[in-house]
Design a protein around this motif. Structure first.
Motif, PDB file in Angstrom:
ATOM      1  N   ILE A 252       0.885  -1.160   0.000  1.00  0.00           N
ATOM      2  CA  ILE A 252       0.000   0.000   0.000  1.00  0.00           C
ATOM      3  C   ILE A 252       0.924   1.212   0.000  1.00  0.00           C
ATOM      4  CG2 ILE A 252      -1.914  -1.220   1.096  1.00  0.00           C
ATOM      5  CD1 ILE A 252      -1.075  -0.099   3.782  1.00  0.00           C
ATOM      6  N   ASN A 253       0.464   2.382   0.427  1.00  0.00           N
ATOM      7  CA  ASN A 253       1.362   3.530   0.511  1.00  0.00           C
ATOM      8  C   ASN A 253       2.549   3.162   1.408  1.00  0.00           C
ATOM      9  OD1 ASN A 253       2.540   6.110   1.409  1.00  0.00           O
ATOM     10  ND2 ASN A 253       0.786   7.025   0.358  1.00  0.00           N
ATOM     11  N   PRO A 254       3.759   3.258   0.908  1.00  0.00           N
ATOM     12  CA  PRO A 254       4.916   2.804   1.702  1.00  0.00           C
ATOM     13  C   PRO A 254       5.028   3.481   3.058  1.00  0.00           C
ATOM     14  CG  PRO A 254       5.563   3.273  -0.562  1.00  0.00           C
ATOM     15  CD  PRO A 254       4.161   3.772  -0.410  1.00  0.00           C
ATOM     16  N   ASP A 255       4.535   4.734   3.165  1.00  0.00           N
ATOM     17  CA  ASP A 255       4.627   5.464   4.422  1.00  0.00           C
ATOM     18  C   ASP A 255       3.399   5.276   5.304  1.00  0.00           C
ATOM     19  OD1 ASP A 255       7.161   7.083   4.522  1.00  0.00           O
ATOM     20  OD2 ASP A 255       6.434   7.641   2.536  1.00  0.00           O
ATOM     21  N   ALA A 256       2.465   4.417   4.878  1.00  0.00           N
ATOM     22  CA  ALA A 256       1.261   4.186   5.673  1.00  0.00           C
ATOM     23  C   ALA A 256       1.624   3.570   7.022  1.00  0.00           C
ATOM     24  CB  ALA A 256       0.304   3.267   4.922  1.00  0.00           C
TER      25      ALA A 256
END
Length: 641
Positions: free
Chosen positions: A343-347
């Motif tokens: 998913i968003n890597p920074d999630a």
């Protein structure tokens, strides 16, 4: 040693292995799924393959019928390559066909999930995820206003959110200059705020005014279920589920822990659940919703303690070794990139904390959903799946334990057992006069085996009709063609479905070894219930409500479960089925940071009872290994029947 090339059909996967490698291990290396509930010890007979070409060495097993052996069928775990080979696995659809208790779009507006959400609100828990989107129209820099981009962004946030010190990853910082200038400094900032901490997850153009999405996942030992949720509204937009690909390394957590200690084992197990299972569900849901995986900016995961360790690739060996200590209960801050979730890597990633080695985050999520933490009544919570976990208590005190029931309720350790999927017998009755069975099959097809709910019905029917005695021994004196002696195993068996009734032409039977395994599993659960009640100085009659979770609960016949001594003899109206409580609790944690705090509090305040070390547990277990129990005073209604 010389190498051997193994070709697996119909997948057309090729792998080069050392001579003498088992075909089960070759399949694992090739990425070919072969079901192996016993972990490859040769005990379950489920890793059936057909040899099409090549030389091999094999070990004969009592769990492989002679008729199958003569057809060229072998067990992959007991067959070893001696040359190049062509092999055909016989069960390749199990991960797609296994039934999973989902939470579907729209269910947040009804049923137990709505009840759980309202309960949190009534107790003062705010339904706010902690993820938000802030629009900023920043002044572009000039020669007179030459503040750097990061400081300009932080200053703009301060005007909207008050003074704070936000942080971000290096990846976000790298994208910041281009995003600002590409959008005329008119942007949306995606923030994660919790406990006064503020992190910038993403910076997007204001024209890309898309909803914020989160994902919640129940990481079960057998199955994995996920929901894609719109964070601002709490609406469930998509759901997806599949079998946990770790099944090929064993049906139970102990088998997987043991496999994880071998060379490359831990990495293989992590890859199976993350890349092979969860990321595929993410792809499926985002494709249906027509969004990018990067649009998912938060993830919540709940699983038992072993699943949480294997999800992160953390050593789990000490979970099964006395004194049974996990590596963590509350994990340090994690991002999706740390776990490998696409998913968003920074999630941010939140894994629901566990209680102890064998009571994990799935049970904490279930207790959160069931509302025991806010109940004045005495509630018994049962999760009957691959493992058996129990919680008993109320808002004042909660006590938990895990029963060493094994995978019998998922069809493991039963010769014709299978998971709840197409072709599984899920309901059984037996005519008391003719001793002939009548059954229903998942999917309405010809049967292939029998799943947990069907086993409970079958054992209850065999007991109530006198086919078996309280010890699970078959009455060979009854006149029925269904009852016969298995010369190969040296025990009696009962034929549920004949060759012409089944899908693959193999009889479906239950023998005295199966019955003994099943009775021990049900005995472990009932003994766990009795032990928990003793720790609370309570009797069965003090229980106001029994909440049942887990896949087996969906089709569980309460009367039959009482008749065999799996559940205590109480009024049927006291029993409630909650559904996938782990996924419901994960959903609550996704949409509410208050729920995440409550989950942490539940995990910290719950008292764990290690049954193997608890005085009197073994006596309880021995007493419960009869139908329904050695102490018939506990089941007066059953004895009257």
């Amino acid at each position: 040693m010389d190498g051997c090339t193994i070709l697996f059909k119909p997948q057309n996967r090729i792998i080069k292995v050392k001579e003498g490698t088992s075909l089960l291990e070759a399949a694992r290396k090739a990425g070919v799924f072969i079901d192996a509930p016993c972990g490859g010890s040769g005990h379950c007979g489920k890793c059936r393959i057909r040899i099409l070409e090549g030389d091999y060495r094999f070990e004969k097993s009592l769990v492989l019928p002679d008729a199958d052996f003569e057809k060229g069928i072998r067990l992959a775990c007991l067959t070893y390559a001696l040359s190049d080979m062509v092999v055909e696995p016989l069960e390749i659809k199990v991960t797609n066909e296994v039934l999973v208790e989902d939470v579907d779009p729209g269910e947040e507006e009804k049923g137990w999930i709505k009840k759980a959400r309202r309960m949190m609100e009534d107790s003062g828990i705010e339904i706010k995820s902690g993820l938000e989107k802030i629009r900023l129209a920043l002044d572009p820099p000039t020669l007179d206003d030459n503040i750097p981009d990061w400081e300009r962004l932080c200053g703009g946030l301060a005007t909207k959110c008050g003074p704070q010190s936000p942080r971000c990853s290096l990846d976000v910082l790298k994208r910041l200059p281009g995003t600002l200038r590409g959008n005329g400094f008119d942007i949306n900032v995606i923030l994660a705020r919790e406990h006064g901490d503020c992190e910038i997850i993403d910076v997007r153009g204001s024209c890309a005014d898309k909803p914020l999405y989160g994902i919640c996942v129940d990481v079960g030992t057998t199955t994995v279920a996920a929901n894609l949720v719109e964070l601002e509204t709490g609406k469930i937009k998509e759901s997806a589920s599949a079998g946990n690909l770790q099944m090929q390394y064993g049906a139970d957590v102990i088998s997987r822990i043991i496999y994880s200690t071998g060379e490359g084992g831990l990495a293989a197990l992590k890859h199976a659940v993350v890349e092979g299972t969860i990321n595929r569900l993410v792809e499926e849901m985002t494709a249906r919703l027509n969004i990018y995986p990067e649009d998912i900016i938060f993830g919540v995961f709940a699983g038992n303690t072993t699943m949480a360790h294997l999800l992160l690739g953390v050593e789990a060996e000490n979970i099964r070794l006395e004194p049974y200590i996990p590596a963590f209960r509350n994990h340090p801050p994690l991002k999706a990139r740390d776990v490998g979730i696409r998913i968003n890597p920074d999630a941010p990633v939140f894994i629901v904390p566990g209680v102890a080695s064998y009571v994990g985050g799935d049970i904490v999520a279930g207790v959160l959903a069931a509302g025991i933490w806010d109940s004045d009544e005495n509630v018994l919570f049962l999760d009957l799946g691959t493992n058996g976990e129990l919680v008993c208590g109320n808002r004042e005190v909660m006590v938990a334990c895990a029963c060493s029931a094994g995978p019998a309720f998922e069809g493991g350790e039963i010769s014709c057992g299978m998971r709840a999927m197409r072709g599984a017998i899920d309901e059984v009755t037996i005519d008391g006069r003719t001793l002939e069975p009548c059954y229903s099959v998942v999917g309405g097809t010809k049967p292939r085996g029998i799943c947990g709910s069907g086993l409970i019905d079958l054992v209850a029917a065999m007991f109530m009709t006198g086919i078996i005695d309280p010890k699970g021994k078959i009455n060979a004196g009854l006149k029925s063609e269904r009852i016969r002696f298995d010369d190969n195993l040296g025990v009696h068996e009962y034929v549920i479905a004949s060759q012409n009734e089944t899908e693959d032409g193999r009889e479906i039977t239950i023998n005295e070894i199966d019955l003994d395994n099943f009775i021990r599993a049900k005995g472990a659960v009932y003994a766990g219930i009795r032990t928990l009640l003793k720790t609370l100085d309570m009797n069965v009659t003090d229980i106001n409500k029994i909440i049942i979770a887990g896949g087996i609960g969906r089709d569980l016949n309460i009367k039959n479960s009482i008749n065999i001594g799996l559940l205590p003899e109480l009024e049927e109206e006291k029993f409630v089925y909650i559904g996938n409580s782990s996924l419901i609790g994960s959903y609550l944690c996704l949409i509410s940071r208050g729920a995440r705090e409550k989950a942490k509090h539940i995990a910290e305040s719950m008292t764990y009872v290690e049954l193997s070390a608890f005085p009197g547990y073994m006596e309880e277990f021995v007493g419960a290994c009869f139908l329904p129990h050695t102490d018939i005073r506990l089941f007066p209604g059953v004895m009257k029947k």
